[in-house]
Scaffold this motif. Structure first.
Motif, PDB file in Angstrom:
ATOM      1  N   THR A  20      -6.921  11.636   3.815  1.00 19.03           N
ATOM      2  CA  THR A  20      -5.867  10.852   3.172  1.00 19.03           C
ATOM      3  C   THR A  20      -5.112   9.993   4.175  1.00 19.03           C
ATOM      4  OG1 THR A  20      -4.300  12.680   3.416  1.00 19.03           O
ATOM      5  CG2 THR A  20      -5.536  12.563   1.346  1.00 19.03           C
ATOM      6  N   TYR A  21      -4.557   8.917   3.688  1.00 15.77           N
ATOM      7  CA  TYR A  21      -3.757   8.007   4.483  1.00 15.77           C
ATOM      8  C   TYR A  21      -2.502   7.661   3.682  1.00 15.77           C
ATOM      9  CZ  TYR A  21      -8.244   7.374   6.810  1.00 15.77           C
ATOM     10  OH  TYR A  21      -9.437   7.596   7.441  1.00 15.77           O
ATOM     11  N   TYR A  22      -1.409   7.465   4.401  1.00 13.76           N
ATOM     12  CA  TYR A  22      -0.160   7.088   3.769  1.00 13.76           C
ATOM     13  C   TYR A  22       0.508   5.991   4.575  1.00 13.76           C
ATOM     14  CZ  TYR A  22      -0.668  11.461   1.200  1.00 13.76           C
ATOM     15  OH  TYR A  22      -1.141  12.460   0.398  1.00 13.76           O
ATOM     16  N   GLY A  42       5.906  11.896   2.871  1.00 11.12           N
ATOM     17  CA  GLY A  42       6.908  12.881   2.493  1.00 11.12           C
ATOM     18  C   GLY A  42       7.040  13.093   0.998  1.00 11.12           C
ATOM     19  N   ARG A  43       7.177  12.033   0.230  1.00 10.27           N
ATOM     20  CA  ARG A  43       7.378  12.186  -1.215  1.00 10.27           C
ATOM     21  C   ARG A  43       6.130  11.856  -2.032  1.00 10.27           C
ATOM     22  NH1 ARG A  43      10.393   8.955  -3.778  1.00 10.27           N
ATOM     23  NH2 ARG A  43      10.398   7.234  -2.264  1.00 10.27           N
ATOM     24  N   TYR A  92      -5.386  11.272  -8.055  1.00  9.12           N
ATOM     25  CA  TYR A  92      -4.012  11.441  -8.492  1.00  9.12           C
ATOM     26  C   TYR A  92      -3.036  10.976  -7.420  1.00  9.12           C
ATOM     27  CZ  TYR A  92      -6.350  14.574 -11.763  1.00  9.12           C
ATOM     28  OH  TYR A  92      -7.194  15.097 -12.709  1.00  9.12           O
ATOM     29  N   LEU A  93      -1.882  10.532  -7.850  1.00  7.86           N
ATOM     30  CA  LEU A  93      -0.790  10.234  -6.934  1.00  7.86           C
ATOM     31  C   LEU A  93       0.451  10.968  -7.449  1.00  7.86           C
ATOM     32  CD1 LEU A  93       0.171   8.631  -4.430  1.00  7.86           C
ATOM     33  CD2 LEU A  93       1.010   6.874  -6.025  1.00  7.86           C
ATOM     34  N   GLN A  94       0.857  11.968  -6.720  1.00  2.00           N
ATOM     35  CA  GLN A  94       2.059  12.725  -7.051  1.00  2.00           C
ATOM     36  C   GLN A  94       3.242  12.064  -6.352  1.00  2.00           C
ATOM     37  OE1 GLN A  94       2.375  15.558  -9.009  1.00  2.00           O
ATOM     38  NE2 GLN A  94       4.581  15.700  -8.619  1.00  2.00           N
ATOM     39  N   ILE A  95       4.279  11.791  -7.106  1.00  2.00           N
ATOM     40  CA  ILE A  95       5.489  11.200  -6.534  1.00  2.00           C
ATOM     41  C   ILE A  95       6.654  12.132  -6.847  1.00  2.00           C
ATOM     42  CG2 ILE A  95       6.901   9.134  -6.316  1.00  2.00           C
ATOM     43  CD1 ILE A  95       4.762   7.590  -7.859  1.00  2.00           C
ATOM     44  N   ASP A  96       7.300  12.620  -5.832  1.00  7.08           N
ATOM     45  CA  ASP A  96       8.434  13.532  -5.995  1.00  7.08           C
ATOM     46  C   ASP A  96       9.742  12.823  -5.655  1.00  7.08           C
ATOM     47  OD1 ASP A  96       6.423  16.173  -4.598  1.00  7.08           O
ATOM     48  OD2 ASP A  96       6.770  15.685  -6.710  1.00  7.08           O
ATOM     49  N   SER A  97      10.833  13.382  -6.154  1.00  8.66           N
ATOM     50  CA  SER A  97      12.173  12.863  -5.865  1.00  8.66           C
ATOM     51  C   SER A  97      12.234  11.349  -6.036  1.00  8.66           C
ATOM     52  CB  SER A  97      12.571  13.243  -4.430  1.00  8.66           C
ATOM     53  OG  SER A  97      12.539  14.644  -4.261  1.00  8.66           O
ATOM     54  N   GLY A 156       0.815  -1.201   0.000  1.00  7.10           N
ATOM     55  CA  GLY A 156       0.000   0.000   0.000  1.00  7.10           C
ATOM     56  C   GLY A 156       0.849   1.252   0.000  1.00  7.10           C
ATOM     57  N   VAL A 157       0.408   2.228  -0.749  1.00  6.26           N
ATOM     58  CA  VAL A 157       1.093   3.516  -0.825  1.00  6.26           C
ATOM     59  C   VAL A 157       0.275   4.588  -0.120  1.00  6.26           C
ATOM     60  CG1 VAL A 157       1.955   5.321  -2.354  1.00  6.26           C
ATOM     61  CG2 VAL A 157       2.210   2.902  -3.000  1.00  6.26           C
TER      62      VAL A 157
END
Length: 129
Positions: A58-60, A66-67, A80-85, A47-48
């Motif tokens: 929201t849940y993480y 963080g990212r 949407y799922l934004q993924i940074d770095s 799970g992401v």
């Protein structure tokens, strides 16, 4: 018929950002929760993140804080799922899934594959180092 269409994956470089989309159809969007999962070759699906469509809660997963950022656009029936770095270890097929609203009562249920009744086909993210 409930359908989830994940898109937005591709080949990116370490450090890049990516936004994945999950478009839902065949359901009343606000009556559902949507979760994001990923699965790398030879590994279990993990799970992401998850989001309650009705109120945006929201849940993480702890390792994803963080990212990763999940959001929704109710007018477009899209999450949407934004993924940074991005890192090489983020490379995986990313799946979205939907569950009846109320089944996602915390991070544990948001990250459990057993919470969800409907699954999309996945979108592949490849990260080059």
């Amino acid at each position: 018929e409930v359908q989830l269409q994940a898109s937005g994956g591709g080949l990116v470089q370490t450090g890049d950002s990516l936004r994945l989309s999950c478009e839902a159809s065949g359901l009343t969007f606000e009556d559902y929760s949507v979760g994001w999962f990923r699965q790398a070759p030879g590994k279990e699906r993990e799970g992401v993140s998850g989001i309650e469509i009705s109120d945006g809660t929201t849940y993480y997963a702890d390792s994803m804080k963080g990212r990763f950022a999940v959001s929704r656009d109710n007018a477009k029936n899209t999450v949407y799922l934004q993924i940074d770095s991005l890192k090489p270890e983020d490379a995986a097929t990313y799946f979205c899934a939907s569950a009846t609203a109320g089944r996602m009562v915390g991070s544990a249920t948001a990250g459990s594959i057993y919470t969800y009744a409907y699954w999309g086909q996945g979108t592949l993210v490849t990260v080059s180092s």
